[in-house]
Design a protein around this motif. Structure first.
Motif, PDB file in Angstrom:
ATOM      1  N   ARG A 132       0.643  -1.292   0.171  1.00 54.41           N
ATOM      2  CA  ARG A 132       0.145   0.147   0.022  1.00 54.41           C
ATOM      3  C   ARG A 132       0.817   1.105   0.049  1.00 54.41           C
ATOM      4  NH1 ARG A 132      -1.842   0.304   6.261  1.00 54.41           N
ATOM      5  NH2 ARG A 132       0.248  -0.068   7.162  1.00 54.41           N
ATOM      6  N   ILE A 133       0.295   2.273  -0.706  1.00 53.10           N
ATOM      7  CA  ILE A 133       1.156   3.461  -0.756  1.00 53.10           C
ATOM      8  C   ILE A 133       0.481   4.419   0.325  1.00 53.10           C
ATOM      9  CG2 ILE A 133       1.406   5.597  -2.118  1.00 53.10           C
ATOM     10  CD1 ILE A 133       3.292   3.137  -2.875  1.00 53.10           C
ATOM     11  N   LEU A 134       1.441   5.064   1.095  1.00 53.88           N
ATOM     12  CA  LEU A 134       0.976   6.075   2.285  1.00 53.88           C
ATOM     13  C   LEU A 134       1.619   7.128   2.262  1.00 53.88           C
ATOM     14  CD1 LEU A 134       1.936   3.643   5.293  1.00 53.88           C
ATOM     15  CD2 LEU A 134      -0.231   3.742   4.332  1.00 53.88           C
ATOM     16  N   THR A 135       0.578   8.312   2.495  1.00 52.15           N
ATOM     17  CA  THR A 135       1.316   9.621   2.650  1.00 52.15           C
ATOM     18  C   THR A 135       2.037   9.839   3.698  1.00 52.15           C
ATOM     19  OG1 THR A 135      -0.830  10.439   3.875  1.00 52.15           O
ATOM     20  CG2 THR A 135      -0.970  10.487   1.250  1.00 52.15           C
ATOM     21  N   PRO A 136       2.773  11.034   3.884  1.00 54.57           N
ATOM     22  CA  PRO A 136       3.454  11.345   5.163  1.00 54.57           C
ATOM     23  C   PRO A 136       2.681  11.511   6.252  1.00 54.57           C
ATOM     24  CG  PRO A 136       4.349  12.478   3.274  1.00 54.57           C
ATOM     25  CD  PRO A 136       3.178  12.103   2.654  1.00 54.57           C
ATOM     26  N   ASP A 137       1.515  12.213   5.866  1.00 49.62           N
ATOM     27  CA  ASP A 137       0.565  12.137   7.230  1.00 49.62           C
ATOM     28  C   ASP A 137       0.221  10.717   7.634  1.00 49.62           C
ATOM     29  OD1 ASP A 137       0.702  14.978   7.386  1.00 49.62           O
ATOM     30  OD2 ASP A 137      -1.411  15.026   6.168  1.00 49.62           O
ATOM     31  N   GLU A 138      -0.194   9.621   6.844  1.00 54.32           N
ATOM     32  CA  GLU A 138      -0.532   8.454   7.080  1.00 54.32           C
ATOM     33  C   GLU A 138       0.931   7.538   7.825  1.00 54.32           C
ATOM     34  OE1 GLU A 138      -3.807   7.307   3.930  1.00 54.32           O
ATOM     35  OE2 GLU A 138      -1.613   7.391   3.245  1.00 54.32           O
TER      36      GLU A 138
END
Length: 401
Positions: A132-138
């Motif tokens: 899964r790809i995660l944003t910096p916030d995630e």
């Protein structure tokens, strides 16, 4: 297994495996376990203590986050094999394999890397991986201890990814292969005889000449030397890779995924400690017996990168450290597997460039299938054949640590 004999019991074998560490043991076991194979197998290991081999210095990791589909499929099989290990071995004495699957977390420090991780994640997911790809916030929400300055995104797979007890797999492959008739000896192959396009025999340092139907090169960082005995070239060389085990003055409150930092340094939980790995700044080929440790690498490169990414790791105590060797394929850092394109009964299981332990189950199965049936019956390993080496046609793989 006890002390190994120094001379073979016979002067002829169907298969001679040069190298008895993880890859050689895998081939030996899968041959012994194959109901369609009834030949004699000899494994020649120059150091039965295994103290200097790549297997002894591994971090025993497992991941599906590769960029080449063949590598994803190989690791998917490995994860399933590890899960079913006791059933696969078919022996009530065999334990299950301990695993710690907190995943790899690749951190992208620029948009080009982020784009590559997005494309890789889509391909991996299409093959059944849990990437899964995660944003910096995630990322920050899941692991608030990171300093994410400069991080564009992350790629994380929490399913069947992390590390496993590879030593248990290695030990039981050797033990049960020996019980089924595979012969392991303490020796060294110093010559390989060929007639036209076939290997006919191997010569041992102890003076014996052993005829054979197949030779399997499983010599790890020494693979190029074994290939040269048969008149073959192989672009595999030993390169140093460093590992530190540390204790933190302020331990994290949750598992640390195997984090691949944009600096190239990587770090993960390791029980109550943490394990950190790195490549030296200068990365030449070294002698197979060169394990000299650059103690300045920690201060110059490694600790600053770790402390910047995890400020809580400002204070670390090194409790263990070692240097091992990658069997480094200089063409494309991927394995070279299967028959030579000129000497068809000379088989490669070489050049894994750091991911050999996790690929060993699929390699042993594939080579056993090739010897037994003349082809692959489950996973097609032909993309890893040596013809790409001879043609200078690299198999692209961007996710090398």
């Amino acid at each position: 297994m006890g002390r190994l004999a120094k001379t073979p019991k016979r002067d002829s074998y169907d298969v001679v495996i040069v190298g008895g560490a993880m890859l050689g043991a895998s081939v030996a076991w899968f041959l012994a376990a194959n109901p369609d194979f009834d030949g004699r197998v000899l494994v020649v290991e120059r150091d039965p203590s295994y103290s200097a081999c790549s297997t002894a210095h591994t971090n025993s990791c497992l991941r599906q986050q590769f960029s080449a589909p063949i590598n994803v499929e190989i690791s998917r099989f490995a994860a399933d094999y590890v899960r079913r290990f006791r059933d696969e071995m078919g022996d009530a004495r065999v334990p299950g394999i301990d695993t710690q699957y907190f995943g790899y977390l690749y951190l992208a420090g620029d948009e080009a890397t982020a784009s590559r991780l997005r494309a890789n994640a889509a391909m991996q997911a299409g093959l059944g991986a849990g990437t899964r790809i995660l944003t910096p916030d995630e990322i920050a929400a899941a692991w608030p201890f990171y300093d994410l300055d400069g991080v564009v995104l992350g790629s994380h797979n929490p399913v069947d990814e992390g590390y496993f007890d590879g030593g248990t797999m290695f030990d039981w492959w050797r033990r049960l292969a020996a019980e089924r008739g595979v012969e392991f000896i303490h020796g060294e192959v110093v010559g390989i005889d060929t007639v036209r396009d076939r290997v006919t025999a191997v010569r041992l340092a102890s003076g014996e000449t052993v005829s054979c139907g197949w030779v399997v090169n499983a010599a790890g960082p020494r693979a190029a030397g074994v290939a040269a005995m048969a008149g073959l070239s192989l672009p595999v060389e030993p390169r140093k890779r460093y590992t530190w085990v540390v204790r933190a003055a302020a331990p994290l409150d949750r598992d640390l995924p195997l984090t691949v930092d944009p600096t190239g340094v990587h770090f993960r939980s390791d029980g109550a400690c943490y394990m950190i790995g790195a490549t030296p700044e200068d990365d030449p080929a070294v002698a197979p017996d060169d394990f000299a440790f650059d103690h300045g690498l920690w201060e110059r490169k490694v600790w600053p990168a770790v402390a910047q990414r995890i400020p809580q790791f400002e204070s670390l105590k090194v409790v263990n450290e070692w240097v091992g060797h990658y069997a480094y394929n200089t063409l494309d850092r991927n394995a070279v597997v299967g028959p030579d394109d000129r000497i068809g009964n000379f088989l490669f299981v070489n050049g894994f460039s750091g991911h050999g332990l996790q690929q060993a189950p699929a390699m042993g199965r594939g080579i056993a299938e090739w010897i037994t049936t003349g082809g692959y019956r489950t996973l097609d390993l032909t993309p890893l054949h040596v013809d790409r080496i001879r043609a200078g046609r690299p198999l692209g793989e961007a996710a090398i640590i």
